[in-house]
Scaffold this motif. Structure first.
Motif, PDB file in Angstrom:
ATOM      1  N   ILE A   9      45.088  73.751  62.427  1.00 15.41           N
ATOM      2  CA  ILE A   9      44.971  73.496  63.855  1.00 15.41           C
ATOM      3  C   ILE A   9      45.437  72.061  64.102  1.00 15.41           C
ATOM      4  O   ILE A   9      44.733  71.104  63.764  1.00 15.41           O
ATOM      5  N   PRO A  10      46.643  71.875  64.650  1.00  9.78           N
ATOM      6  CA  PRO A  10      47.125  70.514  64.919  1.00  9.78           C
ATOM      7  C   PRO A  10      46.246  69.807  65.941  1.00  9.78           C
ATOM      8  O   PRO A  10      45.770  70.434  66.898  1.00  9.78           O
ATOM      9  N   LEU A  11      46.040  68.508  65.735  1.00 14.15           N
ATOM     10  CA  LEU A  11      45.216  67.704  66.645  1.00 14.15           C
ATOM     11  C   LEU A  11      46.021  66.665  67.410  1.00 14.15           C
ATOM     12  O   LEU A  11      45.859  66.505  68.608  1.00 14.15           O
ATOM     13  N   CYS A  12      46.868  65.914  66.694  1.00 15.50           N
ATOM     14  CA  CYS A  12      47.611  64.840  67.348  1.00 15.50           C
ATOM     15  C   CYS A  12      48.780  64.406  66.466  1.00 15.50           C
ATOM     16  O   CYS A  12      48.812  64.689  65.273  1.00 15.50           O
ATOM     17  N   GLU A  13      49.716  63.709  67.097  1.00 11.90           N
ATOM     18  CA  GLU A  13      50.819  63.101  66.365  1.00 11.90           C
ATOM     19  C   GLU A  13      50.484  61.636  66.112  1.00 11.90           C
ATOM     20  O   GLU A  13      49.800  61.002  66.908  1.00 11.90           O
ATOM     21  N   ASP A  14      50.973  61.135  65.002  1.00  9.72           N
ATOM     22  CA  ASP A  14      50.731  59.754  64.594  1.00  9.72           C
ATOM     23  C   ASP A  14      52.060  59.180  64.132  1.00  9.72           C
ATOM     24  O   ASP A  14      52.662  59.697  63.176  1.00  9.72           O
ATOM     25  N   ARG A  15      52.540  58.134  64.817  1.00  8.68           N
ATOM     26  CA  ARG A  15      53.819  57.532  64.427  1.00  8.68           C
ATOM     27  C   ARG A  15      53.730  56.882  63.061  1.00  8.68           C
ATOM     28  O   ARG A  15      52.727  56.256  62.724  1.00  8.68           O
ATOM     29  N   MET A  16      54.791  57.014  62.312  1.00 11.94           N
ATOM     30  CA  MET A  16      54.940  56.301  61.056  1.00 11.94           C
ATOM     31  C   MET A  16      55.739  55.036  61.386  1.00 11.94           C
ATOM     32  O   MET A  16      56.754  55.100  62.086  1.00 11.94           O
ATOM     33  N   LEU A  17      55.266  53.897  60.890  1.00 14.43           N
ATOM     34  CA  LEU A  17      55.877  52.617  61.230  1.00 14.43           C
ATOM     35  C   LEU A  17      56.365  51.894  59.981  1.00 14.43           C
ATOM     36  O   LEU A  17      55.763  52.008  58.910  1.00 14.43           O
ATOM     37  N   ALA A  18      57.447  51.147  60.152  1.00 10.94           N
ATOM     38  CA  ALA A  18      57.904  50.246  59.098  1.00 10.94           C
ATOM     39  C   ALA A  18      56.930  49.086  59.045  1.00 10.94           C
ATOM     40  O   ALA A  18      56.441  48.620  60.076  1.00 10.94           O
ATOM     41  N   LEU A  19      56.651  48.625  57.851  1.00 15.49           N
ATOM     42  CA  LEU A  19      55.757  47.494  57.664  1.00 15.49           C
ATOM     43  C   LEU A  19      56.499  46.432  56.864  1.00 15.49           C
ATOM     44  O   LEU A  19      56.996  46.707  55.768  1.00 15.49           O
ATOM     45  N   VAL A  20      56.604  45.237  57.451  1.00 18.54           N
ATOM     46  CA  VAL A  20      57.315  44.127  56.815  1.00 18.54           C
ATOM     47  C   VAL A  20      56.464  42.867  56.898  1.00 18.54           C
ATOM     48  O   VAL A  20      55.546  42.774  57.714  1.00 18.54           O
ATOM     49  N   SER A  21      56.796  41.895  56.079  1.00 19.59           N
ATOM     50  CA  SER A  21      56.073  40.621  56.124  1.00 19.59           C
ATOM     51  C   SER A  21      56.471  39.869  57.391  1.00 19.59           C
ATOM     52  O   SER A  21      57.547  40.103  57.954  1.00 19.59           O
ATOM     53  N   PRO A  22      55.631  38.934  57.832  1.00 17.17           N
ATOM     54  CA  PRO A  22      55.970  38.146  59.031  1.00 17.17           C
ATOM     55  C   PRO A  22      57.264  37.347  58.872  1.00 17.17           C
ATOM     56  O   PRO A  22      57.926  37.053  59.862  1.00 17.17           O
ATOM     57  N   GLU A  23      57.643  37.034  57.635  1.00 20.82           N
ATOM     58  CA  GLU A  23      58.848  36.241  57.385  1.00 20.82           C
ATOM     59  C   GLU A  23      60.095  37.088  57.174  1.00 20.82           C
ATOM     60  O   GLU A  23      61.203  36.563  57.068  1.00 20.82           O
TER      61      GLU A  23
END
Length: 181
Positions: free
Chosen positions: A46-60
């Motif tokens: 039973i699907p509930l919601c979508e969740d975006r996948m995000l790129a994660l990078v350092s602040p620099e």
């Protein structure tokens, strides 16, 4: 809320990777699971919601100021990969590339991945809902084209689910509806 309304119902929560969850569900050792990408599994979904996948990078990192990260950009990066069993969504995304990035490290802890990225040891991909719940300095950026996972509830067989299980499912659905709007 469920425990307030039903204080005599005991809830046991087990956390695990996809192999563990799928085994527990196949053996009917759990009444339900909350899972990402349950389509086509050996349980009802039973699907509930979508969740975006995000790129994660350092602040620099040079991409830290980008509005979005092209999916193809990952091929040129050193990558921190979730461990097998915890990597389903990321593996699915990376499989869309001509070739995978160089996997520098693997970790089963999201917190470890976030800290390694923050320290500039590589980049990664993690779900937006997870990243909202961690206080961190890493920079989360949408991927272009957008990549998402679907969170839902899995039950071995809905028609044979106990009244307590069905009721708990309604509480989960209500919670997600309120939180995700």
């Amino acid at each position: 809320e469920f425990q307030k309304d039903y204080p005599h119902v005991e809830i046991e929560i087990t956390e695990g990777g996809s192999n563990t969850i799928e085994t527990i569900m196949a053996n009917r050792e759990a009444d339900l699971c909350i899972y990402a990408g349950g389509e086509g599994k050996d349980f009802e979904w039973i699907p509930l919601c979508e969740d975006r996948m995000l790129a994660l990078v350092s602040p620099e990192h040079p991409l830290a100021r980008a509005e979005s990260v092209p999916l193809s950009a990952f091929t040129e990066e050193e990558f921190i990969m979730p461990m097998p069993g915890y990597d389903g969504e990321v593996r699915f995304i990376l499989d869309k590339l001509d070739h995978w990035p160089r996997i520098l490290f693997s970790a089963c802890s999201d917190y470890t991945i976030i800290n390694m990225v923050t320290e500039g040891l590589g980049v990664s991909i993690l779900p937006e809902l997870l990243l909202k719940n961690y206080n961190h300095r890493a920079v989360a950026i949408p991927i272009a084209p957008a990549q998402e996972r679907v969170l839902g509830i899995g039950v071995p067989q809905l028609k044979s689910a106990s009244p307590v299980t069905r009721n708990f499912m309604r509480y989960v659905e209500q919670y997600v509806s309120e939180k995700m709007g």
